[in-house]
Design a protein around this motif. Structure first.
Motif, PDB file in Angstrom:
ATOM      1  N   HIS A  36      -1.401   3.175  -2.331  1.00 51.39           N
ATOM      2  CA  HIS A  36      -2.764   2.895  -2.430  1.00 51.39           C
ATOM      3  C   HIS A  36      -3.726   3.838  -1.941  1.00 51.39           C
ATOM      4  O   HIS A  36      -3.852   4.493  -0.714  1.00 51.39           O
ATOM      5  CB  HIS A  36      -3.150   1.654  -1.253  1.00 51.39           C
ATOM      6  N   CYS A  95      -3.285  -4.510   2.078  1.00 53.04           N
ATOM      7  CA  CYS A  95      -4.376  -4.154   3.206  1.00 53.04           C
ATOM      8  C   CYS A  95      -5.396  -4.986   3.236  1.00 53.04           C
ATOM      9  O   CYS A  95      -6.404  -5.428   3.996  1.00 53.04           O
ATOM     10  CB  CYS A  95      -4.836  -2.722   3.218  1.00 53.04           C
ATOM     11  N   TRP A 136      -4.324  -5.498  -2.785  1.00 49.32           N
ATOM     12  CA  TRP A 136      -3.529  -4.712  -1.985  1.00 49.32           C
ATOM     13  C   TRP A 136      -3.260  -5.480  -0.785  1.00 49.32           C
ATOM     14  O   TRP A 136      -4.067  -6.205  -0.285  1.00 49.32           O
ATOM     15  CB  TRP A 136      -4.348  -3.317  -1.772  1.00 49.32           C
ATOM     16  N   CYS A 173       0.842  -1.174  -0.112  1.00 48.95           N
ATOM     17  CA  CYS A 173       0.046  -0.083   0.084  1.00 48.95           C
ATOM     18  C   CYS A 173       0.815   1.189  -0.122  1.00 48.95           C
ATOM     19  O   CYS A 173       0.502   2.238  -0.471  1.00 48.95           O
ATOM     20  CB  CYS A 173      -1.033  -0.312   1.239  1.00 48.95           C
ATOM     21  N   CYS A 177      -6.122   4.586   1.328  1.00 46.80           N
ATOM     22  CA  CYS A 177      -5.674   3.650   2.570  1.00 46.80           C
ATOM     23  C   CYS A 177      -5.019   4.098   3.754  1.00 46.80           C
ATOM     24  O   CYS A 177      -4.072   4.862   3.469  1.00 46.80           O
ATOM     25  CB  CYS A 177      -4.916   2.603   1.803  1.00 46.80           C
TER      26      CYS A 177
HETATM   27 ZN   LIG Z   1      -4.051  -0.297   1.316  1.00 46.20          ZN
END
Ligand SMILES: [Zn+2]
Length: 176
Positions: free
Chosen positions: A46, A93, A91, A41, A49
């Motif tokens: 990202h 996350c 991703w 990320c 995020c």
């Molecule tokens: Zn992320």
């Protein structure tokens, strides 16, 4: 690693870090016409995020660096899509708890099945087009053959001209 395990357990076979393709995709599933990137990320920026937070020191440096990465990722995606690949980005996350991992991998497997169906349909269309073209060529040859036979029976064409015309076509010699 979790993604690889999930794919393998579900019976998918793949290649890893394929350098021959733009951006060296992390996972390539040729049968499914799909490449997968598993992006950190922070490094890949990202958007929105909470794992993507620029450090307070050297902020401009990091911002420039990550913006470059984002632009490069977008360019890689465009090139892969131009080559006919489906690009899936996962991703970090989306994989960092077991519950999220399970959900993400579940969605990934669904997307792969869709891509496979689409790929198969397209291959089917390509094969059908090829067969059609072959039939058309055969018919064209047949028509040309019978036309040539007719020309030969109707006109008294010297044997030498017939032989000379074998590399081209007798129908090309006659101006109809
Ligand atoms: Zn992320």
């Amino acid at each position: 690693m979790a993604v690889r395990k999930g794919l393998f357990a579900a019976g998918f076979r793949y290649r890893l870090n394929v350098r021959a393709l733009p951006g060296t995709p992390d996972i390539v599933l040729k049968k499914y016409n799909t490449v997968i990137f598993v992006n950190g990320c922070f490094w890949h920026g990202h958007s929105g995020c909470r794992h993507f937070v620029l450090p307070q020191t050297n902020m401009q440096f990091w911002q420039d660096k990550i913006e470059r990465n984002i632009r490069r990722d977008a360019a890689v995606k465009t090139r892969l899509e131009a080559l006919g690949w489906k690009v899936i980005v996962l991703w970090e996350c989306e994989l960092n708890t077991s519950a999220r991992r399970a959900g993400t991998i579940g969605r990934l497997l669904e997307a792969l099945k869709d891509n496979e169906a689409e790929y198969r349909a397209e291959q089917g269309r390509r094969i059908a087009m090829k067969a059609l073209r072959r039939r058309e060529n055969e018919e064209k040859k047949k028509r040309q053959g019978s036309l040539e036979a007719e020309i030969l029976s109707r006109y008294d064409i010297p044997r030498k001209i017939v032989l000379d015309s074998e590399n081209s076509s007798l129908t090309d010699l006659c101006d109809f």
